[in-house]
Design an enzyme around this catalytic site. Structure first.
Site, mmCIF file in Angstrom:
data_model
loop_
_atom_site.group_PDB
_atom_site.id
_atom_site.type_symbol
_atom_site.label_atom_id
_atom_site.label_comp_id
_atom_site.label_asym_id
_atom_site.label_seq_id
_atom_site.Cartn_x
_atom_site.Cartn_y
_atom_site.Cartn_z
ATOM 1 N N GLY A 149 26.422 -2.196 65.152
ATOM 2 C CA GLY A 149 27.250 -2.970 65.474
ATOM 3 C C GLY A 149 28.502 -2.941 64.491
ATOM 4 O O GLY A 149 28.491 -2.096 63.848
ATOM 5 N N CYS A 150 29.475 -3.744 64.816
ATOM 6 C CA CYS A 150 30.799 -3.426 64.083
ATOM 7 C C CYS A 150 30.760 -3.666 62.719
ATOM 8 O O CYS A 150 31.156 -3.267 61.889
ATOM 9 C CB CYS A 150 31.953 -4.240 64.893
ATOM 10 S SG CYS A 150 31.914 -6.054 65.188
ATOM 11 N N TYR A 151 30.410 -4.981 62.318
ATOM 12 C CA TYR A 151 30.111 -5.701 61.173
ATOM 13 C C TYR A 151 29.339 -4.474 60.330
ATOM 14 O O TYR A 151 29.395 -4.176 59.021
ATOM 15 C CB TYR A 151 29.559 -7.028 61.033
ATOM 16 C CG TYR A 151 30.695 -8.016 61.007
ATOM 17 C CD1 TYR A 151 31.811 -8.100 60.361
ATOM 18 C CD2 TYR A 151 30.474 -9.051 62.420
ATOM 19 C CE1 TYR A 151 32.731 -9.218 60.461
ATOM 20 C CE2 TYR A 151 31.627 -10.106 62.342
ATOM 21 C CZ TYR A 151 32.374 -10.169 61.846
ATOM 22 O OH TYR A 151 33.499 -10.998 61.866
ATOM 23 N N MET A 312 38.177 -1.415 59.152
ATOM 24 C CA MET A 312 38.072 -0.317 60.605
ATOM 25 C C MET A 312 38.556 -1.037 61.717
ATOM 26 O O MET A 312 38.612 -2.538 61.732
ATOM 27 C CB MET A 312 36.732 0.327 60.634
ATOM 28 C CG MET A 312 35.827 -0.952 61.221
ATOM 29 S SD MET A 312 34.151 0.031 61.295
ATOM 30 C CE MET A 312 33.389 -1.351 62.339
#
Length: 346
Positions: A149-151, A312
């Site tokens: 996942g992004c987080y 990011m």
């Protein structure tokens, strides 16, 4: 030539996959999958693809796609990939899943946090968590990769070296995270309308966000023990970007030079993790449109804590870019192939 299929190609992450892969001469996208737009021209949904993509959207028939594609990306909601994948499919093709279906190793934890029954738990143990900077060698041999996942990507890369080296107390970690609105997906939701988001910032998923167990599991591997964190995400009125600020108590007194040496040891040879200069804080504008993660830290001797920071692009390194990075590893290609875009500014 790598033949690629994308199920969920009409979401933001799916479109980012198309954007990245269309720039490559060694890749052919053979399947633009979408449940909502079957038979519609892909370029009519994303006008940036006009005269770039001439194909129409197909369905999510993974059995048929497996006969045509060397690798399938599933940029879909939780539960779909797990409901489609079979051993027969994995004998024919590789899968890189951008959902959470195979990220968490404990089925009960997944089902509790996501509120759904896992349809193919037999593949969870085999699936490799595709954080390349940490699991590179396992990714190379994988049939199925769970794209992080992004987080969790930004958080883990920012904290991992200090936790792995035993410099911080794993029971004191607090993560304050912020994301642009594309992280919520392209579906129409009242809370994501312009008037709801503009000129506003808000916390959401407080103490309940589904990325929490994923982050805890990955940090637990680094710490060698169970980790429990406070994780609070916030929605900010921008298109792209993740910014995390994490706090933890130091186990011992350390100097800037000692901590910097640890980050450099872990990341100096990593193409996509940039350890910033002293006192320079990561900013989302300096990574936008790229696969880079900028990280840094600040020691607070007054509280005996350390602040770890990361920034990011949530759609690139946080989703599609990292998925392509995984694909490169799985096919024995240089890891940075097709991913060396310089961050966009302004």
């Amino acid at each position: 030539m790598i033949k690629v299929g994308i199920i969920g190609s009409t979401g933001y992450a799916g479109n980012e996959l198309v954007r990245l892969l269309m720039q490559r001469k060694d890749v052919e996208i053979v399947w633009y999958g979408s449940r909502s737009y079957i038979d519609e021209k892909y370029a009519s949904l994303y006008r940036n693809m006009f005269e770039v993509v001439d194909a129409s959207c197909l369905d999510d028939n993974m059995e048929e796609l497996a006969k045509q594609a060397d690798v399938i990306f599933t940029a879909t909601p939780q539960g779909l990939c797990a409901s489609l994948v079979t051993e027969e499919i994995l004998k024919q093709t590789k899968i890189i899943d951008l959902s959470a279906d195979f990220r968490i190793k404990d089925v009960a934890t997944y089902e509790n946090w996501y509120g759904i029954t896992h349809k193919s738990p037999q593949f969870i143990k085999e699936a490799v968590y595709g954080l390349c900077e940490i699991n590179r060698e396992q990714v190379k041999k994988a049939r199925i990769v769970a794209n992080p996942g992004c987080y969790p990507t930004c958080t883990t890369l920012s904290i991992y070296p200090l936790l792995k080296e035993g410099l911080i107390d794993p029971n004191t970690i607090i993560v304050d995270a912020k994301s642009g609105t594309s992280g919520a997906g392209r579906g129409a939701k009242v809370n994501n309308l312009y008037c709801e988001v503009n000129e506003n910032i808000k916390a959401y998923g407080v103490a309940t966000h589904r990325h929490t167990p994923e982050i805890e599991e990955q940090l637990g591997y680094a710490a060698g023990t169970e980790v429990r964190i406070n994780f609070t995400p916030h929605l900010v009125p921008m298109n792209r970007g993740i910014l995390i600020t994490a706090y933890a108590s130091l186990i011992k007194e350390v100097s800037y030079e000692e901590v910097k040496a640890i980050y450099d040891r872990y990341y100096s040879k990593e193409k996509f993790v940039r350890v910033l200069e002293k006192d320079v804080c990561p900013e989302t504008r300096w990574v936008e449109g790229s696969n880079y993660v900028d990280v840094n830290f600040k020691i607070d001797p007054r509280t005996k804590r350390i602040i770890m920071m990361g920034a990011m692009d949530n759609l690139v390194k946080g989703a599609a870019g990292q998925a392509v990075q995984n694909m490169n590893l799985m096919f024995g290609l240089p890891e940075a192939t097709g991913l060396e875009q310089v961050p966009m500014f302004p």
